[in-house]
Motif scaffolding. Structure first.
Motif, PDB file in Angstrom:
ATOM      1  N   GLY A  37      -6.743  32.953 -83.051  1.00  0.00           N
ATOM      2  CA  GLY A  37      -7.518  32.637 -84.237  1.00  0.00           C
ATOM      3  C   GLY A  37      -7.452  33.675 -85.339  1.00  0.00           C
ATOM      4  O   GLY A  37      -8.001  33.467 -86.420  1.00  0.00           O
ATOM      5  N   ASP A  38      -6.787  34.761 -85.115  1.00  0.00           N
ATOM      6  CA  ASP A  38      -6.707  35.842 -86.109  1.00  0.00           C
ATOM      7  C   ASP A  38      -5.373  35.751 -86.840  1.00  0.00           C
ATOM      8  O   ASP A  38      -4.661  34.758 -86.756  1.00  0.00           O
ATOM      9  CB  ASP A  38      -6.865  37.187 -85.399  1.00  0.00           C
ATOM     10  CG  ASP A  38      -7.355  38.304 -86.320  1.00  0.00           C
ATOM     11  OD1 ASP A  38      -7.529  38.065 -87.530  1.00  0.00           O
ATOM     12  OD2 ASP A  38      -7.561  39.416 -85.817  1.00  0.00           O
ATOM     13  N   ASN A  39      -5.011  36.798 -87.560  1.00  0.00           N
ATOM     14  CA  ASN A  39      -3.700  36.882 -88.194  1.00  0.00           C
ATOM     15  C   ASN A  39      -3.286  38.347 -88.281  1.00  0.00           C
ATOM     16  O   ASN A  39      -4.099  39.242 -88.044  1.00  0.00           O
ATOM     17  CB  ASN A  39      -3.682  36.201 -89.572  1.00  0.00           C
ATOM     18  CG  ASN A  39      -4.597  36.863 -90.569  1.00  0.00           C
ATOM     19  OD1 ASN A  39      -4.526  38.063 -90.804  1.00  0.00           O
ATOM     20  ND2 ASN A  39      -5.480  36.074 -91.168  1.00  0.00           N
ATOM     21  N   GLY A  40      -2.020  38.592 -88.596  1.00  0.00           N
ATOM     22  CA  GLY A  40      -1.491  39.947 -88.609  1.00  0.00           C
ATOM     23  C   GLY A  40      -2.190  40.860 -89.601  1.00  0.00           C
ATOM     24  O   GLY A  40      -2.462  42.027 -89.315  1.00  0.00           O
ATOM     25  N   SER A  41      -2.511  40.336 -90.776  1.00  0.00           N
ATOM     26  CA  SER A  41      -3.173  41.139 -91.802  1.00  0.00           C
ATOM     27  C   SER A  41      -4.565  41.580 -91.361  1.00  0.00           C
ATOM     28  O   SER A  41      -4.951  42.739 -91.516  1.00  0.00           O
ATOM     29  CB  SER A  41      -3.252  40.344 -93.108  1.00  0.00           C
ATOM     30  OG  SER A  41      -3.874  41.094 -94.103  1.00  0.00           O
ATOM     31  N   ASN A  42      -5.339  40.657 -90.792  1.00  0.00           N
ATOM     32  CA  ASN A  42      -6.680  41.009 -90.298  1.00  0.00           C
ATOM     33  C   ASN A  42      -6.618  41.995 -89.133  1.00  0.00           C
ATOM     34  O   ASN A  42      -7.455  42.894 -89.027  1.00  0.00           O
ATOM     35  CB  ASN A  42      -7.454  39.760 -89.867  1.00  0.00           C
ATOM     36  CG  ASN A  42      -7.922  38.937 -91.032  1.00  0.00           C
ATOM     37  OD1 ASN A  42      -7.950  39.381 -92.172  1.00  0.00           O
ATOM     38  ND2 ASN A  42      -8.266  37.696 -90.748  1.00  0.00           N
ATOM     39  N   PHE A  43      -5.630  41.810 -88.244  1.00  0.00           N
ATOM     40  CA  PHE A  43      -5.471  42.729 -87.112  1.00  0.00           C
ATOM     41  C   PHE A  43      -5.142  44.126 -87.626  1.00  0.00           C
ATOM     42  O   PHE A  43      -5.697  45.120 -87.163  1.00  0.00           O
ATOM     43  CB  PHE A  43      -4.390  42.206 -86.170  1.00  0.00           C
ATOM     44  CG  PHE A  43      -4.312  42.907 -84.839  1.00  0.00           C
ATOM     45  CD1 PHE A  43      -5.437  43.415 -84.200  1.00  0.00           C
ATOM     46  CD2 PHE A  43      -3.092  43.039 -84.197  1.00  0.00           C
ATOM     47  CE1 PHE A  43      -5.358  44.050 -82.963  1.00  0.00           C
ATOM     48  CE2 PHE A  43      -2.995  43.671 -82.962  1.00  0.00           C
ATOM     49  CZ  PHE A  43      -4.124  44.173 -82.350  1.00  0.00           C
ATOM     50  N   PRO A  68       1.802  31.161 -85.681  1.00  0.00           N
ATOM     51  CA  PRO A  68       1.728  29.949 -86.495  1.00  0.00           C
ATOM     52  C   PRO A  68       0.439  29.178 -86.217  1.00  0.00           C
ATOM     53  O   PRO A  68      -0.173  29.322 -85.162  1.00  0.00           O
ATOM     54  CB  PRO A  68       2.949  29.147 -86.037  1.00  0.00           C
ATOM     55  CG  PRO A  68       3.236  29.640 -84.662  1.00  0.00           C
ATOM     56  CD  PRO A  68       2.816  31.079 -84.635  1.00  0.00           C
ATOM     57  N   SER A  69       0.050  28.380 -87.170  1.00  0.00           N
ATOM     58  CA  SER A  69      -1.105  27.515 -87.000  1.00  0.00           C
ATOM     59  C   SER A  69      -0.670  26.303 -86.179  1.00  0.00           C
ATOM     60  O   SER A  69       0.337  25.665 -86.483  1.00  0.00           O
ATOM     61  CB  SER A  69      -1.616  27.080 -88.378  1.00  0.00           C
ATOM     62  OG  SER A  69      -2.767  26.321 -88.246  1.00  0.00           O
ATOM     63  N   ARG A  70      -1.429  26.035 -85.106  1.00  0.00           N
ATOM     64  CA  ARG A  70      -1.104  24.904 -84.224  1.00  0.00           C
ATOM     65  C   ARG A  70      -2.396  24.355 -83.623  1.00  0.00           C
ATOM     66  O   ARG A  70      -3.404  25.071 -83.564  1.00  0.00           O
ATOM     67  CB  ARG A  70      -0.148  25.342 -83.116  1.00  0.00           C
ATOM     68  CG  ARG A  70      -0.800  26.292 -82.128  1.00  0.00           C
ATOM     69  CD  ARG A  70       0.045  26.601 -80.915  1.00  0.00           C
ATOM     70  NE  ARG A  70       1.149  27.451 -81.269  1.00  0.00           N
ATOM     71  CZ  ARG A  70       2.374  27.357 -80.767  1.00  0.00           C
ATOM     72  NH1 ARG A  70       2.637  26.459 -79.861  1.00  0.00           N
ATOM     73  NH2 ARG A  70       3.325  28.160 -81.143  1.00  0.00           N
ATOM     74  N   PRO A  71      -2.384  23.113 -83.151  1.00  0.00           N
ATOM     75  CA  PRO A  71      -3.569  22.583 -82.474  1.00  0.00           C
ATOM     76  C   PRO A  71      -3.873  23.434 -81.229  1.00  0.00           C
ATOM     77  O   PRO A  71      -2.977  23.764 -80.467  1.00  0.00           O
ATOM     78  CB  PRO A  71      -3.156  21.162 -82.078  1.00  0.00           C
ATOM     79  CG  PRO A  71      -2.043  20.811 -83.008  1.00  0.00           C
ATOM     80  CD  PRO A  71      -1.325  22.111 -83.274  1.00  0.00           C
ATOM     81  N   TYR A  72      -5.142  23.774 -81.078  1.00  0.00           N
ATOM     82  CA  TYR A  72      -5.558  24.661 -79.987  1.00  0.00           C
ATOM     83  C   TYR A  72      -6.601  23.934 -79.140  1.00  0.00           C
ATOM     84  O   TYR A  72      -7.703  23.632 -79.605  1.00  0.00           O
ATOM     85  CB  TYR A  72      -6.118  25.958 -80.576  1.00  0.00           C
ATOM     86  CG  TYR A  72      -6.425  27.051 -79.593  1.00  0.00           C
ATOM     87  CD1 TYR A  72      -5.576  27.348 -78.538  1.00  0.00           C
ATOM     88  CD2 TYR A  72      -7.564  27.826 -79.748  1.00  0.00           C
ATOM     89  CE1 TYR A  72      -5.862  28.371 -77.649  1.00  0.00           C
ATOM     90  CE2 TYR A  72      -7.855  28.863 -78.867  1.00  0.00           C
ATOM     91  CZ  TYR A  72      -7.001  29.123 -77.823  1.00  0.00           C
ATOM     92  OH  TYR A  72      -7.283  30.150 -76.950  1.00  0.00           O
ATOM     93  N   THR A  73      -6.249  23.641 -77.901  1.00  0.00           N
ATOM     94  CA  THR A  73      -7.096  22.858 -77.011  1.00  0.00           C
ATOM     95  C   THR A  73      -8.490  23.458 -76.867  1.00  0.00           C
ATOM     96  O   THR A  73      -9.488  22.735 -76.873  1.00  0.00           O
ATOM     97  CB  THR A  73      -6.423  22.701 -75.634  1.00  0.00           C
ATOM     98  OG1 THR A  73      -5.168  22.048 -75.814  1.00  0.00           O
ATOM     99  CG2 THR A  73      -7.279  21.900 -74.678  1.00  0.00           C
ATOM    100  N   LEU A  79      -6.664  23.188 -85.712  1.00  0.00           N
ATOM    101  CA  LEU A  79      -5.587  24.119 -86.003  1.00  0.00           C
ATOM    102  C   LEU A  79      -6.101  25.550 -85.953  1.00  0.00           C
ATOM    103  O   LEU A  79      -7.176  25.852 -86.478  1.00  0.00           O
ATOM    104  CB  LEU A  79      -4.982  23.839 -87.375  1.00  0.00           C
ATOM    105  CG  LEU A  79      -4.229  22.525 -87.527  1.00  0.00           C
ATOM    106  CD1 LEU A  79      -3.725  22.374 -88.962  1.00  0.00           C
ATOM    107  CD2 LEU A  79      -3.070  22.437 -86.555  1.00  0.00           C
ATOM    108  N   SER A  80      -5.323  26.411 -85.325  1.00  0.00           N
ATOM    109  CA  SER A  80      -5.693  27.823 -85.208  1.00  0.00           C
ATOM    110  C   SER A  80      -4.425  28.658 -85.085  1.00  0.00           C
ATOM    111  O   SER A  80      -3.410  28.173 -84.591  1.00  0.00           O
ATOM    112  CB  SER A  80      -6.572  28.017 -83.968  1.00  0.00           C
ATOM    113  OG  SER A  80      -7.091  29.316 -83.914  1.00  0.00           O
TER     114      SER A  80
END
Length: 186
Positions: A37-43, A68-73, A79-80
């Motif tokens: 749920g995060d991204n490289g910039s926030n990390f 990448p953003s993808r459906p996350y069960t 999308l996450s």
């Protein structure tokens, strides 16, 4: 403080790169994978805030790719930004090997980007937080056993993880009674 460079790698992963030096001075790289749920910039920002300064080294690039953003069960199919899908949090759950293998290939392209820039694979470290740590283990043990090192922060593997199966196949490792791997030479 080094300014992050944001762009795309040949792997199509968005990357946030922090470097103290120009590429011609870099002799290695550290690739850090964020949690679900995060991204490289926030990390990158979280690590900078935690340390009180940018995580940087005189001759290493520090790279924060974004999943990448993808459906996350686990988020009801929303999308996450996740490295792979997970069906449940329980230790006994099976891994989604299709999404793990796909991302292993994408991160391998990112590693190859570094090799193409003149950084030997044995000078590339791969690590991550939570899901990023799990993904790092999959990449390192399934495709890149010659990287400089792999590390995780607050991470996990499922009971039947492919990583365990690969590790057990290494002749110098054996499984102890608790299921943990131990180097028999230690």
């Amino acid at each position: 403080m080094a300014a992050p460079i944001v762009g795309l790698s040949k792997s199509k992963l968005a990357v946030n790169i922090v470097a103290n030096t120009g590429l011609k001075n870099c002799v290695g790289a550290v690739i850090l994978l964020h949690g679900s749920g995060d991204n490289g910039s926030n990390f990158n920002s979280w690590i900078r805030d935690t340390l009180g300064e940018e995580l940087s080294f005189p001759h290493l690039q520090v790279i924060y790719p974004t999943a990448p953003s993808r459906p996350y069960t686990l988020s009801g199919g929303m999308l996450s930004n996740v490295w792979f899908d997970r069906y449940a949090l329980e230790y006994e759950t099976h891994e989604d090997t299709d999404s793990i293998n796909h991302m292993t290939d994408e991160i391998s392209k990112l590693i190859q980007d570094q090799v193409n820039k003149g950084i030997p694979e044995n000078r590339i470290f791969l690590g991550g937080f939570s899901m990023g740590g799990s993904m790092s283990l999959h990449v390192a043990f399934n495709q890149h056993t010659s990287i400089a090192g792999v590390f995780t922060l607050s991470s996990y593997l499922y009971q039947e993880s492919l990583v365990y199966k690969v590790c057990i196949s290494f002749k110098h490792l054996k499984q102890n009674k608790s299921g943990l791997l131990k180097n028999q030479y230690v």
